[in-house]
Design a protein around this motif. Structure first.
Motif, short mmCIF file in Angstrom:
data_model
loop_
_atom_site.label_atom_id
_atom_site.label_comp_id
_atom_site.label_asym_id
_atom_site.label_seq_id
_atom_site.Cartn_x
_atom_site.Cartn_y
_atom_site.Cartn_z
N ARG A 126 -10.58 5.05 -8.13
CA ARG A 126 -9.61 4.39 -9.11
C ARG A 126 -8.45 5.35 -8.60
O ARG A 126 -7.19 4.64 -8.85
N ALA A 127 -8.27 6.86 -8.72
CA ALA A 127 -7.75 7.84 -8.53
C ALA A 127 -7.01 7.17 -7.08
O ALA A 127 -5.24 7.87 -7.04
N TRP A 128 -7.67 6.37 -5.69
CA TRP A 128 -6.46 6.76 -4.74
C TRP A 128 -6.01 5.55 -4.41
O TRP A 128 -4.78 5.50 -4.63
N TYR A 129 -6.04 3.91 -5.55
CA TYR A 129 -5.06 3.22 -5.78
C TYR A 129 -4.22 3.01 -6.54
O TYR A 129 -3.12 3.32 -6.17
N ALA A 130 -4.61 4.07 -7.27
CA ALA A 130 -3.10 4.75 -8.16
C ALA A 130 -2.49 5.78 -7.63
O ALA A 130 -0.88 4.93 -7.94
N LEU A 131 -2.52 6.23 -6.73
CA LEU A 131 -1.90 7.24 -5.76
C LEU A 131 -1.22 6.49 -4.69
O LEU A 131 0.38 6.47 -4.67
N THR A 132 -1.57 5.11 -4.52
CA THR A 132 -0.90 4.43 -3.58
C THR A 132 -0.25 3.27 -4.46
O THR A 132 1.27 3.10 -3.75
N ALA A 133 -0.26 3.74 -5.73
CA ALA A 133 0.64 2.50 -6.17
C ALA A 133 1.95 3.54 -6.96
O ALA A 133 2.77 3.19 -6.83
N TYR A 134 1.59 4.78 -6.78
CA TYR A 134 2.21 5.39 -7.27
C TYR A 134 3.84 5.70 -6.07
O TYR A 134 4.73 5.44 -5.86
N ASN A 135 3.07 5.91 -4.79
CA ASN A 135 3.82 6.03 -3.64
C ASN A 135 4.43 4.28 -3.28
O ASN A 135 5.55 4.48 -2.57
N MET A 136 3.93 3.45 -4.04
CA MET A 136 4.10 2.32 -2.50
C MET A 136 4.58 1.38 -4.10
O MET A 136 5.81 0.89 -3.48
N GLY A 137 4.09 1.33 -5.09
CA GLY A 137 4.72 0.66 -6.35
C GLY A 137 3.24 -0.43 -6.23
O GLY A 137 2.64 -0.75 -4.95
N PRO A 138 3.20 -0.80 -7.33
CA PRO A 138 2.10 -1.78 -7.70
C PRO A 138 2.42 -2.65 -7.75
O PRO A 138 1.15 -3.89 -6.89
N GLY A 139 3.18 -3.13 -7.00
CA GLY A 139 3.31 -4.32 -6.43
C GLY A 139 2.98 -4.72 -5.06
O GLY A 139 2.58 -5.75 -4.29
N ALA A 140 3.67 -3.46 -4.60
CA ALA A 140 2.79 -3.91 -3.01
C ALA A 140 1.02 -3.81 -2.90
O ALA A 140 0.91 -4.28 -2.52
N VAL A 141 0.81 -3.03 -4.26
CA VAL A 141 -0.64 -2.56 -3.28
C VAL A 141 -1.13 -3.96 -3.80
O VAL A 141 -2.22 -4.74 -3.42
N SER A 142 -0.87 -4.61 -5.17
CA SER A 142 -0.77 -6.37 -5.10
C SER A 142 -1.54 -7.23 -3.74
O SER A 142 -2.17 -7.95 -4.14
N THR A 143 0.28 -7.26 -3.21
CA THR A 143 0.10 -7.97 -2.58
C THR A 143 -1.06 -7.56 -1.50
O THR A 143 -1.43 -8.13 -0.19
N ILE A 144 -1.43 -6.75 -1.47
CA ILE A 144 -2.48 -6.23 0.07
C ILE A 144 -3.92 -6.18 -0.60
O ILE A 144 -4.48 -7.07 0.54
N GLN A 145 -4.16 -6.54 -2.05
CA GLN A 145 -4.88 -6.66 -2.63
C GLN A 145 -5.44 -8.20 -1.98
O GLN A 145 -6.35 -8.62 -2.11
N SER A 146 -4.05 -9.07 -2.27
CA SER A 146 -4.34 -9.95 -1.84
C SER A 146 -4.85 -10.74 -0.09
O SER A 146 -5.99 -11.66 -0.01
N LYS A 147 -4.48 -10.39 -0.33
CA LYS A 147 -4.66 -10.20 2.06
C LYS A 147 -6.02 -9.48 1.86
O LYS A 147 -6.78 -9.88 3.35
N ILE A 148 -6.45 -8.85 1.49
CA ILE A 148 -7.81 -8.41 2.04
C ILE A 148 -8.06 -9.32 1.30
O ILE A 148 -9.86 -9.37 1.37
N GLU A 149 -8.30 -9.77 -0.28
CA GLU A 149 -9.17 -11.48 -0.63
C GLU A 149 -9.43 -12.32 0.30
O GLU A 149 -10.58 -12.68 0.33
N LYS A 150 -8.88 -12.83 1.23
CA LYS A 150 -8.62 -13.44 1.71
C LYS A 150 -8.87 -13.08 2.94
O LYS A 150 -9.86 -13.96 3.54
N GLN A 151 -9.40 -12.38 2.79
CA GLN A 151 -10.27 -11.83 4.62
C GLN A 151 -11.92 -11.83 3.87
O GLN A 151 -12.35 -11.47 4.41
#
Length: 377
Positions: free
Chosen positions: A300-325
């Motif tokens: 959770r901490a690493w996800y929050a840091l990634t979102a702090y840097n990229m924005g939560p929207g960018a993280v959500s987009t990547i999560q969708s791509k991971i799920e499709k894989q």
């Protein structure tokens, strides 16, 4: 006479049944346990530690706080060895009870007494064998993954009895992790060379000069949101080197480098005011941690840091791509792997990787620096 730790040159695939749940495991070349007689692998339910782990839904692992095993900030644990054991417990579909002890002797004693299933340790071979315990490589002999990332190559998993199926499942798991690249990936994230050795002198000088100025504010805001103040401080150092007047080419500014919109949303009126900046950064981090509240720590901490840097929207987009894989979008190693594989095509991914891994490194450095120094006699 052979040692308890010997190389196995063939693969075994076996199945255990406990509570009607089959568990498959394999032993691969470089796993360091003797082959077991069949009767040892078919022990009746309740007669082995493996059966006890499954029955009680709990795997107990003990380790000494160490840069290659586990870090403990008083709230959460993280580290190469800790994450490896988390994955092993997950493969057994049980909860992990991870205990941090003072020294290797205490860890070995708990295993010898049957109070822990496994010790994750770099204790010398002589100390392990003196207590009549068995051990094998925590990475199935993948020493290069550890050495390349500045991790201790002498980390072993110690068990009470090599003939207990818990030993076979654990060694089989580590060998599978070696073969599928999971150990390389995990070691890469916990790379202790992420900051150049010569740069640590500058880091230490900066922290000694600036941390005392802001430490009280970090602690105050951390207490407000039940955060780790050292985590906030590590973020602040990555963001601005703890310089309150920092400004980036993109317009983010202040000690926690808040964008204008984020600052307004967090109630910050002056981004260059270090106290306000820390307040805003802590509040925003708390919101991000809440957003990923269904993900366990430390992921959770690493996800929050990634979102702090990229924005939560960018993280959500990547999560969708991971799920499709077909992968779990809520496992940090999957997000980390995606960023790593695509960093050359997207500079933001490379920046996010550096951001999270450096904060992890600074956090560990701050934790180690704050520990009491041993008294010289």
């Amino acid at each position: 006479m052979q040692s308890k730790s010997v190389a196995i040159t063939r693969r075994l695939r076996l199945k255990f049944k406990s509570n009607s749940l089959p568990v498959r495991f394999s032993i691969i070349a470089a796993a360091m346990l003797p082959l077991l007689p069949l009767h040892a692998l078919t022990a009746k339910k309740g007669e082995t530690q493996y059966a006890s782990v499954i029955d009680h839904n709990k795997l107990t692992v003990v380790a000494v706080k160490n840069p290659s095993t586990v870090f403990d900030n008083g709230q959460n644990l993280h580290g190469f060895g800790y994450d490896l054991m988390r994955s092993y417990a997950k493969s057994l579909n049980v909860q992990l009870d991870f205990k941090v002890v003072n020294d290797n002797t205490a860890a070995l004693d708990l295993v010898a007494q049957g109070k822990a299933n496994i010790a994750l340790t770099n204790a010398p071979m002589s100390a392990i064998e003196e207590k009549k315990l068995s051990f094998f490589s925590a990475t199935c002999g993948n020493f290069s993954a550890l050495s390349q990332n500045g991790l201790d190559t002498s980390i072993n998993l110690v068990v009470n009895n090599a003939e207990d199926p818990i030993a076979q499942t654990a060694s089989g798991f580590t060998c599978e992790a070696k073969n599928d690249g999971s150990i390389d990936q995990l070691a890469s994230f916990y790379n202790h060379n992420i900051v150049e050795p010569t740069a640590w002198e500058t880091v230490e000088r900066d922290l000694k000069a600036r941390m005392p100025i802001y430490k009280a504010s970090f602690k105050q805001e951390a207490d407000k949101y039940n955060l780790d103040w050292q985590f906030l401080a590590a973020m602040g150092y990555q963001e601005s080197y703890l310089k309150s007047d920092s400004v980036s080419p993109t317009g983010v500014r202040g000690l926690m480098m808040l964008t204008n919109s984020t600052a307004k949303a967090m109630g910050v009126t002056n981004r260059n005011d270090p106290r306000q900046s820390i307040q805003g950064g802590a509040k925003y981090l708390d919101q991000l941690l809440e957003q990923y509240g269904n993900i366990p720590y430390p992921d959770r901490a690493w996800y929050a840091l990634t979102a702090y840097n990229m924005g939560p929207g960018a993280v959500s987009t990547i999560q969708s791509k991971i799920e499709k894989q077909g992968k779990n979008p809520e496992e940090w190693m999957n997000l980390y792997s995606y960023l790593q594989k695509n960093q050359n095509a997207n500079g933001r991914y490379k920046q996010a990787l550096q951001y999270v891994t450096r904060i992890r490194a600074y956090l560990e450095h701050i934790q180690q620096s704050s520990q009491p120094k041993p008294i010289e006699v």
